[in-house]
Write a protein that holds these residues in place. Sequence first.
Motif, PDB file in Angstrom:
ATOM      1  N   ASP A 215      23.814  46.398  36.234  1.00 40.41           N
ATOM      2  CA  ASP A 215      25.245  46.159  36.107  1.00 40.41           C
ATOM      3  C   ASP A 215      25.668  45.133  37.152  1.00 40.41           C
ATOM      4  OD1 ASP A 215      27.905  46.214  35.734  1.00 40.41           O
ATOM      5  OD2 ASP A 215      28.177  48.360  36.131  1.00 40.41           O
ATOM      6  N   ALA A 216      26.017  43.939  36.699  1.00 42.00           N
ATOM      7  CA  ALA A 216      26.383  42.873  37.627  1.00 42.00           C
ATOM      8  C   ALA A 216      27.769  43.079  38.207  1.00 42.00           C
ATOM      9  CB  ALA A 216      26.322  41.512  36.907  1.00 42.00           C
ATOM     10  N   GLY A 217      28.591  43.886  37.556  1.00 43.86           N
ATOM     11  CA  GLY A 217      29.944  44.122  38.063  1.00 43.86           C
ATOM     12  C   GLY A 217      30.896  43.073  37.525  1.00 43.86           C
ATOM     13  N   MET A 218      32.135  43.460  37.280  1.00 43.69           N
ATOM     14  CA  MET A 218      33.142  42.534  36.791  1.00 43.69           C
ATOM     15  C   MET A 218      34.272  42.465  37.800  1.00 43.69           C
ATOM     16  SD  MET A 218      31.816  41.601  33.975  1.00 43.69           S
ATOM     17  CE  MET A 218      33.201  40.730  33.280  1.00 43.69           C
ATOM     18  N   SER A 219      34.587  41.270  38.275  1.00 44.65           N
ATOM     19  CA  SER A 219      35.660  41.089  39.229  1.00 44.65           C
ATOM     20  C   SER A 219      36.585  39.998  38.756  1.00 44.65           C
ATOM     21  CB  SER A 219      35.106  40.715  40.611  1.00 44.65           C
ATOM     22  OG  SER A 219      34.293  41.746  41.096  1.00 44.65           O
ATOM     23  N   LEU A 220      37.788  40.007  39.248  1.00 43.66           N
ATOM     24  CA  LEU A 220      38.770  38.989  38.916  1.00 43.66           C
ATOM     25  C   LEU A 220      39.196  38.312  40.194  1.00 43.66           C
ATOM     26  CD1 LEU A 220      40.602  37.767  36.694  1.00 43.66           C
ATOM     27  CD2 LEU A 220      42.322  39.418  37.348  1.00 43.66           C
ATOM     28  N   LEU A 221      38.884  37.046  40.337  1.00 42.13           N
ATOM     29  CA  LEU A 221      39.248  36.291  41.519  1.00 42.13           C
ATOM     30  C   LEU A 221      40.391  35.363  41.150  1.00 42.13           C
ATOM     31  CD1 LEU A 221      38.318  35.717  44.486  1.00 42.13           C
ATOM     32  CD2 LEU A 221      37.181  33.722  43.570  1.00 42.13           C
ATOM     33  N   ARG A 222      41.570  35.605  41.691  1.00 45.63           N
ATOM     34  CA  ARG A 222      42.712  34.770  41.342  1.00 45.63           C
ATOM     35  C   ARG A 222      42.928  33.765  42.465  1.00 45.63           C
ATOM     36  NH1 ARG A 222      46.201  34.216  37.598  1.00 45.63           N
ATOM     37  NH2 ARG A 222      48.274  33.394  37.968  1.00 45.63           N
ATOM     38  N   GLY A 223      42.762  32.487  42.159  1.00 46.88           N
ATOM     39  CA  GLY A 223      42.918  31.446  43.163  1.00 46.88           C
ATOM     40  C   GLY A 223      41.573  30.969  43.664  1.00 46.88           C
ATOM     41  N   LEU A 224      41.528  29.756  44.154  1.00 43.82           N
ATOM     42  CA  LEU A 224      40.293  29.215  44.691  1.00 43.82           C
ATOM     43  C   LEU A 224      39.913  29.921  45.983  1.00 43.82           C
ATOM     44  CD1 LEU A 224      40.881  25.421  44.059  1.00 43.82           C
ATOM     45  CD2 LEU A 224      39.643  27.073  42.679  1.00 43.82           C
ATOM     46  N   VAL A 225      40.908  30.434  46.676  1.00 45.98           N
ATOM     47  CA  VAL A 225      40.663  31.236  47.867  1.00 45.98           C
ATOM     48  C   VAL A 225      41.532  32.473  47.753  1.00 45.98           C
ATOM     49  CG1 VAL A 225      40.757  31.352  50.373  1.00 45.98           C
ATOM     50  CG2 VAL A 225      40.218  29.188  49.258  1.00 45.98           C
ATOM     51  N   GLY A 226      40.944  33.629  47.731  1.00 45.79           N
ATOM     52  CA  GLY A 226      41.743  34.841  47.580  1.00 45.79           C
ATOM     53  C   GLY A 226      40.860  36.066  47.533  1.00 45.79           C
ATOM     54  N   GLU A 227      41.471  37.195  47.285  1.00 42.33           N
ATOM     55  CA  GLU A 227      40.732  38.446  47.229  1.00 42.33           C
ATOM     56  C   GLU A 227      40.347  38.776  45.799  1.00 42.33           C
ATOM     57  OE1 GLU A 227      43.022  41.457  49.028  1.00 42.33           O
ATOM     58  OE2 GLU A 227      42.928  40.595  51.037  1.00 42.33           O
ATOM     59  N   ALA A 228      39.212  39.432  45.658  1.00 39.95           N
ATOM     60  CA  ALA A 228      38.757  39.834  44.331  1.00 39.95           C
ATOM     61  C   ALA A 228      39.395  41.168  43.950  1.00 39.95           C
ATOM     62  CB  ALA A 228      37.231  39.957  44.320  1.00 39.95           C
ATOM     63  N   ASP A 292      56.425  29.215  45.468  1.00 40.95           N
ATOM     64  CA  ASP A 292      56.703  30.589  45.902  1.00 40.95           C
ATOM     65  C   ASP A 292      55.428  31.333  46.304  1.00 40.95           C
ATOM     66  OD1 ASP A 292      59.455  30.371  45.488  1.00 40.95           O
ATOM     67  OD2 ASP A 292      59.233  30.820  43.352  1.00 40.95           O
ATOM     68  N   SER A 293      54.391  31.219  45.474  1.00 49.50           N
ATOM     69  CA  SER A 293      53.167  31.984  45.730  1.00 49.50           C
ATOM     70  C   SER A 293      52.080  31.184  46.428  1.00 49.50           C
ATOM     71  CB  SER A 293      52.608  32.530  44.414  1.00 49.50           C
ATOM     72  OG  SER A 293      52.194  31.452  43.578  1.00 49.50           O
ATOM     73  N   GLY A 294      52.170  29.843  46.372  1.00 51.18           N
ATOM     74  CA  GLY A 294      51.119  29.004  46.945  1.00 51.18           C
ATOM     75  C   GLY A 294      49.925  28.844  46.042  1.00 51.18           C
ATOM     76  N   GLU A 295      49.991  29.374  44.818  1.00 53.19           N
ATOM     77  CA  GLU A 295      48.866  29.251  43.884  1.00 53.19           C
ATOM     78  C   GLU A 295      48.740  27.815  43.380  1.00 53.19           C
ATOM     79  OE1 GLU A 295      49.490  32.117  40.821  1.00 53.19           O
ATOM     80  OE2 GLU A 295      48.539  33.735  41.966  1.00 53.19           O
ATOM     81  N   ILE A 296      47.491  27.353  43.258  1.00 50.93           N
ATOM     82  CA  ILE A 296      47.212  26.014  42.749  1.00 50.93           C
ATOM     83  C   ILE A 296      47.187  26.071  41.222  1.00 50.93           C
ATOM     84  CG2 ILE A 296      45.647  24.049  42.805  1.00 50.93           C
ATOM     85  CD1 ILE A 296      46.852  24.759  45.509  1.00 50.93           C
ATOM     86  N   LEU A 297      48.125  25.357  40.583  1.00 51.65           N
ATOM     87  CA  LEU A 297      48.213  25.367  39.119  1.00 51.65           C
ATOM     88  C   LEU A 297      47.390  24.254  38.483  1.00 51.65           C
ATOM     89  CD1 LEU A 297      52.053  26.044  38.762  1.00 51.65           C
ATOM     90  CD2 LEU A 297      50.180  27.696  38.950  1.00 51.65           C
ATOM     91  N   ALA A 298      47.216  23.169  39.211  1.00 54.89           N
ATOM     92  CA  ALA A 298      46.414  22.048  38.709  1.00 54.89           C
ATOM     93  C   ALA A 298      45.926  21.238  39.898  1.00 54.89           C
ATOM     94  CB  ALA A 298      47.225  21.171  37.759  1.00 54.89           C
TER      95      ALA A 298
END
Length: 406
Positions: A215-228, A292-298
């Motif tokens: 089982d490799a595990g499934m994670s969701l990483l939002r952002g180029l730098v962030g928490e899984a 607001d969030s600092g997320e990179i959209l493009a």
Amino acid sequence: MKYKVSAGVSPLNFKLRLLGVVSFMTLFAGVIVFRLYNLQSAQHQRWLKMAASQHGSSVEVQGARGTVLDSAGRPMAVSVTSASVGVHKSKIKDLHSLAKKLSPIIAQDEEAIVEKIQAAKKFVWLARGLPRPVGDEISALGLASVSSFASFRRHYPQGRIAGPLLGRVGREGRGQSGVERSFDEHLVASDYRFVVQRDARGRLVKASTSEDYLDAGMSLLRGLVGEARTIGSAEALSLDRDQVWGDFSRKEGVALQLTIDTFAQAILEEEFAVGRSDAKAKSVFGLVMDADSGEILAMAQTSDFDPNQLDNVKPSELRNVVVQDNFEPGSTLKPLIVAAALDEGIISLEQEMDCEDGRYKFGRHIIRDSHPVGEVTVAEVLVQSSNICMAKIAQELGRKKLYSSL
């Protein structure tokens, strides 16, 4: 028991001859028994290994890398089924004849194939990431020395969109640049170890995995730098974690979800291309950020490439200049300095300042303005982009407050 002795042979000589024959037969039988014991017991493991080397071998095949998704769950990088072709050197009877048969199928020069095989010790991969029909065609040849294995190759459904950002994967299945390299340890999947069995003529009988599905595990990483963040089930990303293909289960690396929006990325790249052409600029690069969030959209640049193409790609094209190149911020830093001074109450937008008519001595340095002005408001300082008045504001703000505000 009485023995009939031939004429001319004494009873004693006859008994001695008989004893010699019996002793020889007993010794011979003992040697055979000892040899059989030696083969079956003392050298049992040796002969097992020899048989295994003649009738089977193990080969490692790459698993499927984790899927890379955009912020809306659209696939940006996926692993698709393919074929890998390898050659067992010890099974080859006619090397040049083999190279001639394989050359048109795997699209490689005959001499190149010969050199690869000659340089190998036992087993060598000739090609990886081939379309499945090509692997089937090679299997249909029934060559004892050639094996075609089910494997995976990286595919980028969006083509050139976000190429430098995503990066690419090399022929060995490891990330070489971009997100593929930065998160390689998460995206990469464990390899499959195949036990290849062959019959007496060297023909492939079966191939099976010698290790269970991990089982490799499934994670969701939002952002180029962030928490899984862990996803509760594979269905959340529409991925089958136990997809059976051929005679082995698909092993996948961890899935990553970026903050990038594919549509915004495509628009930004298109506008950059038009702007570069209109301005006759050497290059254009930049990003779109959620304030607001600092997320990179493009994140785009005009020097891009198609990550689906492994050949004829320059090293400079793999470089994401937005995050990898140093670029002096210049006048783009001025609004931040004014904002910090306003927050501290040091200045106001209506306050007038003397811009020294374009020339100002600061210590041993001379600061100049490309558009000289005299006394103007702070708001006009921004409009005119005055270096002199901006230096005065930064001096009033002070080194510590300037640093902490940035």
